[in-house]
Design a protein around this motif. Structure first.
Motif, short mmCIF file in Angstrom:
data_model
loop_
_atom_site.label_atom_id
_atom_site.label_comp_id
_atom_site.label_asym_id
_atom_site.label_seq_id
_atom_site.Cartn_x
_atom_site.Cartn_y
_atom_site.Cartn_z
N ILE A 136 -9.04 8.66 -0.55
CA ILE A 136 -8.70 7.36 -1.11
C ILE A 136 -7.63 7.48 -2.17
N LEU A 137 -7.72 8.52 -3.01
CA LEU A 137 -6.83 8.63 -4.16
C LEU A 137 -5.58 9.45 -3.88
N GLY A 138 -5.58 10.25 -2.80
CA GLY A 138 -4.48 11.16 -2.56
C GLY A 138 -3.28 10.52 -1.90
N SER A 139 -2.28 11.33 -1.59
CA SER A 139 -1.01 10.83 -1.07
C SER A 139 -1.07 10.52 0.43
N PHE A 140 -1.69 11.39 1.20
CA PHE A 140 -1.66 11.24 2.65
C PHE A 140 -3.00 10.68 3.12
N ASN A 141 -3.00 9.40 3.44
CA ASN A 141 -4.25 8.71 3.75
C ASN A 141 -4.24 8.08 5.12
N GLY A 142 -3.60 8.74 6.09
CA GLY A 142 -3.52 8.20 7.43
C GLY A 142 -4.87 7.93 8.06
N GLN A 143 -5.91 8.71 7.65
CA GLN A 143 -7.23 8.52 8.24
C GLN A 143 -7.87 7.20 7.83
N LEU A 144 -7.28 6.51 6.86
CA LEU A 144 -7.85 5.24 6.39
C LEU A 144 -7.22 4.02 7.05
N GLN A 145 -6.38 4.22 8.03
CA GLN A 145 -5.79 3.07 8.72
C GLN A 145 -6.90 2.22 9.33
N GLY A 146 -6.95 0.93 8.96
CA GLY A 146 -8.01 0.06 9.43
C GLY A 146 -9.27 0.19 8.61
N LYS A 147 -9.26 1.01 7.55
CA LYS A 147 -10.45 1.21 6.74
C LYS A 147 -10.25 0.61 5.35
N ASP A 148 -9.66 1.40 4.30
CA ASP A 148 -9.66 0.78 2.97
C ASP A 148 -8.79 1.42 1.93
N LYS A 149 -8.16 0.60 1.07
CA LYS A 149 -7.85 0.87 -0.32
C LYS A 149 -8.68 -0.12 -1.10
N VAL A 150 -8.68 -0.04 -2.40
CA VAL A 150 -9.73 -0.73 -3.14
C VAL A 150 -9.44 -2.19 -3.44
N THR A 151 -8.30 -2.53 -4.04
CA THR A 151 -8.15 -3.89 -4.56
C THR A 151 -7.01 -4.70 -3.95
N SER A 152 -6.01 -4.06 -3.42
CA SER A 152 -4.83 -4.77 -2.95
C SER A 152 -5.05 -5.42 -1.59
N ASP A 153 -4.35 -6.56 -1.36
CA ASP A 153 -4.43 -7.22 -0.06
C ASP A 153 -3.61 -6.47 1.00
N ILE A 154 -2.66 -5.68 0.55
CA ILE A 154 -1.83 -4.88 1.46
C ILE A 154 -2.02 -3.42 1.12
N MET A 155 -2.19 -2.57 2.12
CA MET A 155 -2.31 -1.14 1.86
C MET A 155 -1.18 -0.40 2.56
N GLU A 156 -0.74 0.65 1.91
CA GLU A 156 0.35 1.47 2.44
C GLU A 156 -0.22 2.78 2.96
N ILE A 157 -0.01 3.02 4.25
CA ILE A 157 -0.51 4.24 4.89
C ILE A 157 0.57 5.30 4.88
N HIS A 158 0.26 6.45 4.27
CA HIS A 158 1.17 7.58 4.24
C HIS A 158 0.67 8.64 5.20
N GLU A 159 1.50 9.03 6.13
CA GLU A 159 1.19 10.16 6.98
C GLU A 159 2.33 11.17 6.85
N LYS A 160 2.01 12.44 6.92
CA LYS A 160 3.02 13.48 6.74
C LYS A 160 4.16 13.32 7.74
N TYR A 161 5.36 13.42 7.20
CA TYR A 161 6.58 13.41 8.01
C TYR A 161 6.84 12.07 8.68
N LYS A 162 6.18 11.00 8.21
CA LYS A 162 6.40 9.67 8.78
C LYS A 162 6.74 8.68 7.68
N THR A 163 7.44 7.63 8.04
CA THR A 163 7.75 6.57 7.09
C THR A 163 6.49 5.79 6.76
N PRO A 164 6.21 5.53 5.46
CA PRO A 164 5.01 4.76 5.08
C PRO A 164 4.99 3.40 5.78
#
Length: 225
Positions: A136-164
């Motif tokens: 949840i807190l780290g930089s690469f959170n691709g495994q959370l796609q469709g799951k969660d960040k805490v408070t924002s209505d929009i979440m940014e998914i970072h996966e290695k070597y890919k555009t957020p």
């Protein structure tokens, strides 16, 4: 006679003692949500919550009188109701903007409820569990796609070597921990800290019964309903 045809008395009108077996029968034989309402009506014909004084009253047909359970035995009903509504909101696909935070310590069975929700209620496609806070807190959170960040209505998914990539955020969060997992400011209003009872610590018989109840056929559907 079907459950739909059965007439259930109102609260205070029952003439027979409450039967957990009868409640189970009404739940097991229910073929629809309408049938399941029979089980709710049966329960409500014996038990009713009261706000002032805060307690639960039950109708005792034998003595034809009301009895009650006091606060210390039923806990904080306002908090209980909040948790029920929080879980209902998650089940309905709404993002909940408050984190549920439980810090019970070792061997208190803290994961049994979330295991049940993931396995039997919402499924592994919608519920993601991790023991790594960096998910949840780290930089690469691709495994959370469709799951969660805490408070924002929009979440940014970072996966290695890919555009957020940005996604609509529907994720809600429960934190179960033995440690001080979150740094929270004194005026933080986004975290709900829940007291965890010590009374069942190490009670293997209790947790076996609870686990068996959760595995009962249809228990996940009833919880979801």
């Amino acid at each position: 006679m079907t459950t739909q045809a059965q007439v259930i008395p109102k609260f205070g009108e029952q003439t027979k003692a409450f039967s957990i077996d009868e409640l189970k029968r009404l739940i097991i034989t229910a073929k629809s949500m309408s049938d399941l309402n029979q089980a709710k009506r049966y329960l409500c014909s014996y038990f009713i919550p009261c706000a002032d004084p805060h307690r639960v009253f039950w109708w005792d047909p034998d003595s034809k009188s009301l009895k009650y359970v006091i606060d210390k035995n039923i806990g904080d009903w306002n908090l209980t109701e909040y948790i029920i509504k929080w879980l209902a909101g998650v089940s309905a696909g709404r993002k909940m903007y408050f984190i549920l935070y439980l810090k019970p310590g070792q061997d208190w069975g803290k994961g049994i409820i979330t295991d049940f929700i993931q396995r039997s209620v919402l499924g592994t496609q919608l519920v993601y569990k991790t023991s790594d806070p960096q998910t949840i807190l780290g930089s690469f959170n691709g495994q959370l796609q469709g799951k969660d960040k805490v408070t924002s209505d929009i979440m940014e998914i970072h996966e290695k070597y890919k555009t957020p990539t940005h996604y609509k955020n529907f994720m809600s969060t429960i934190v179960l921990t033995n440690e001080n997992a979150l740094r929270v400011e004194n005026d933080d209003r986004r975290t709900v800290f829940l007291d965890v009872s010590l009374s069942r610590k190490g009670d293997l018989n209790y947790f076996k019964k609870l686990g068996d109840a959760m595995k009962y056929p249809g228990a996940g559907e009833v919880f979801y309903a």
